[in-house]
Design an enzyme around this catalytic site. Structure first.
Site, PDB file in Angstrom:
ATOM      1  N   GLY A 138     -16.919   5.122  -3.756  1.00 40.92           N
ATOM      2  CA  GLY A 138     -16.303   5.854  -2.645  1.00 40.92           C
ATOM      3  C   GLY A 138     -15.894   4.967  -1.486  1.00 40.92           C
ATOM      4  N   SER A 192     -13.806   4.119  -9.504  1.00 40.39           N
ATOM      5  CA  SER A 192     -13.511   5.059 -10.599  1.00 40.39           C
ATOM      6  C   SER A 192     -12.537   4.465 -11.601  1.00 40.39           C
ATOM      7  CB  SER A 192     -13.046   6.423 -10.085  1.00 40.39           C
ATOM      8  OG  SER A 192     -12.033   6.289  -9.146  1.00 40.39           O
ATOM      9  N   ASP A 203      -4.482   0.786  -9.524  1.00 38.02           N
ATOM     10  CA  ASP A 203      -5.920   0.514  -9.694  1.00 38.02           C
ATOM     11  C   ASP A 203      -6.272   0.307 -11.165  1.00 38.02           C
ATOM     12  OD1 ASP A 203      -5.693   1.176  -7.041  1.00 38.02           O
ATOM     13  OD2 ASP A 203      -6.793   3.073  -7.202  1.00 38.02           O
ATOM     14  N   GLU A 231       0.844  -1.215   0.000  1.00 39.45           N
ATOM     15  CA  GLU A 231       0.000   0.000   0.000  1.00 39.45           C
ATOM     16  C   GLU A 231       0.867   1.247   0.000  1.00 39.45           C
ATOM     17  OE1 GLU A 231      -3.124   0.049  -1.148  1.00 39.45           O
ATOM     18  OE2 GLU A 231      -3.691  -1.307   0.478  1.00 39.45           O
TER      19      GLU A 231
HETATM   20  C1  GLA Z   1      -5.186   4.675  -4.250  1.00 36.33           C
HETATM   21  C2  GLA Z   1      -4.395   5.028  -5.506  1.00 36.33           C
HETATM   22  C3  GLA Z   1      -3.394   3.927  -5.842  1.00 36.33           C
HETATM   23  C4  GLA Z   1      -2.523   3.572  -4.628  1.00 36.33           C
HETATM   24  C5  GLA Z   1      -3.391   3.357  -3.389  1.00 36.33           C
HETATM   25  C6  GLA Z   1      -2.568   3.176  -2.156  1.00 36.33           C
HETATM   26  O1  GLA Z   1      -5.983   3.555  -4.482  1.00 36.33           O
HETATM   27  O2  GLA Z   1      -5.266   5.204  -6.610  1.00 36.33           O
HETATM   28  O3  GLA Z   1      -2.598   4.321  -6.944  1.00 36.33           O
HETATM   29  O4  GLA Z   1      -1.565   4.558  -4.414  1.00 36.33           O
HETATM   30  O5  GLA Z   1      -4.294   4.425  -3.173  1.00 36.33           O
HETATM   31  O6  GLA Z   1      -1.815   2.017  -2.235  1.00 36.33           O
END
Ligand code: GLA
Length: 383
Positions: free
Chosen positions: A119, A125, A169, A32
């Site tokens: 959210g 998204s 993501d 993360e």
């Molecule tokens: C969000 C961001 C990702 C990543 C996470 C944390 O989801 O879109 O790119 O940085 O937070 O790991």
């Protein structure tokens, strides 16, 4: 998702039949706030998706509806589209960024539907961006390179929401593989598919149903603090490009010279990269206990060093840690609300979801939502 309903609704609105494309939300198992530090992440694509029903138009306009919002949005395709504060902002963003990348697009009628909770930190998204980008390219007979599509959608997210997000993501929404998590190297954008052997355990997502303000500015601030850390460490370690390049031992040697906040942010990222690689090794050796320990350690680090957790997430992890059959639990995604991810022994899943629902409600006065998840595929056209 009821595709028949989607097709019928499209027919009623637009008087013709569409093609349907879909992309998944994601849950990150570990790794993360490492993606924008050129590091490692281990997400899986959820069995919850955003669907885009689409048919071409000849007038260069995008006309879109969503089952989640009452109003129609209409705009002309243009690489200079600006962000707008409505539900179709991501649609404008992806269209504009594809045009900036010099793809030729056609106008389209669109109907959007999704069962990815919005959210909640499950990348609703990104799933919309990727499904839409794939739909627009396919309708216009343009070639689709999935890594390029992920990068374009990441840029759309950055430019149209202001969050300087990493690529995780959008990448997993593009390239997810059923039954697998992907170990993604966010520097060279290659992945290794890691089978999720679910004979013993399930991935259970628990949604705290809270979203705290300031998530965007706090996210960008974390990113800036990491970049500050790299600049300062480069004084001692001239070859580093990103926190990814800093070995733990070298960091321990130079950490003391850093301001407290920067030191803790860097410590999280550097140890989280190591935990992610160790977790993959554990998964490949079917050692779920060790994998779970990495999850708990990740949460502690996000809580104390990176400071992106919150009371509700900490409580969910604490309750989880007291339940039988829980290998590991941690917050997942950007933080400041949203979800935890839990690895739970197959026979204990029902007890787990009951216990965590009751205990959380008792202490917070509201119910969380639990989803037992399967790893699914990335973006595709529905047949
Ligand atoms: C969000 C961001 C990702 C990543 C996470 C944390 O989801 O879109 O790119 O940085 O937070 O790991």
């Amino acid at each position: 998702m009821n595709l028949e309903f989607l097709l019928n609704s499209f027919g009623e609105r637009f008087g013709r039949s569409p093609r349907v494309f879909s992309a998944p939300g994601r849950v990150n198992l570990i790794g993360e706030h490492t993606d924008y530090n050129d590091g490692f992440v281990l997400p899986m694509a959820l069995d919850r998706r955003t669907y885009v029903a689409a048919a071409p138009r000849t007038d260069g306009q995008i006309r879109c509806f969503s089952t989640a919002f009452p109003n129609e949005v209409l705009f002309a395709l243009n690489p200079n589209l600006a962000p707008a504060h409505d539900w179709a902002n991501h649609i404008r963003g992806v269209a504009a960024c594809l045009l900036q990348d010099e793809f030729t697009l056609q106008g389209a009628d669109l109907l959007i539907a999704s069962d990815v909770p919005m959210g909640a930190g499950l990348s609703s998204s990104a799933s919309l961006e990727v499904a839409l980008g794939f739909a627009l390219l396919t309708l216009a007979n343009q070639p689709v390179d999935l890594v390029d599509l992920a990068l374009t959608c990441q840029r759309a997210e950055q430019q149209f929401t202001g969050t300087q997000c990493g690529v995780m993501d959008q990448y997993i929404a593009c390239l997810g593989i059923a039954g697998h998590a992907l170990l993604i190297d966010c520097r060279n954008l290659e992945y290794r598919a890691v089978p999720l052997d679910l004979r013993q355990a399930r991935v259970v997502v628990v949604n705290s149903q809270v979203k705290h303000d300031l998530a965007t500015s706090a996210y960008n601030q974390r990113r800036a603090e990491c970049e500050d850390g790299v600049r300062r460490l480069r004084g001692h370690l001239p070859d580093i490009q990103a926190l990814r390049d800093v070995e733990l031992e070298a960091f321990d040697h130079w950490a003391e010279a850093l301001p407290d906040i920067v030191r803790r942010r860097c410590n999280h990222v550097i140890t989280e990269n190591a935990r992610t690689l160790a977790a993959v090794e554990a998964l490949e050796q079917h050692d779920l206990n060790r994998f779970g320990q990495m999850m708990f350690a990740s949460h502690e680090s996000l809580r104390h060093d990176y400071e992106v957790s919150c009371r509700e997430l900490d409580l969910l992890v604490e309750i989880a840690s007291q339940q039988p059959g829980v290998f590991g639990a941690r917050m997942t995604g950007g933080g400041f609300g949203g979800c935890t991810v839990n690895l739970v022994a197959v026979g204990e899943v029902e007890n787990f979801t009951n216990a965590i629902t009751q205990e959380f409600e008792k202490q917070m006065g509201k119910q969380p939502a639990c989803y037992v998840c399967q790893a699914s595929d990335g973006v595709h056209e529905e047949r």
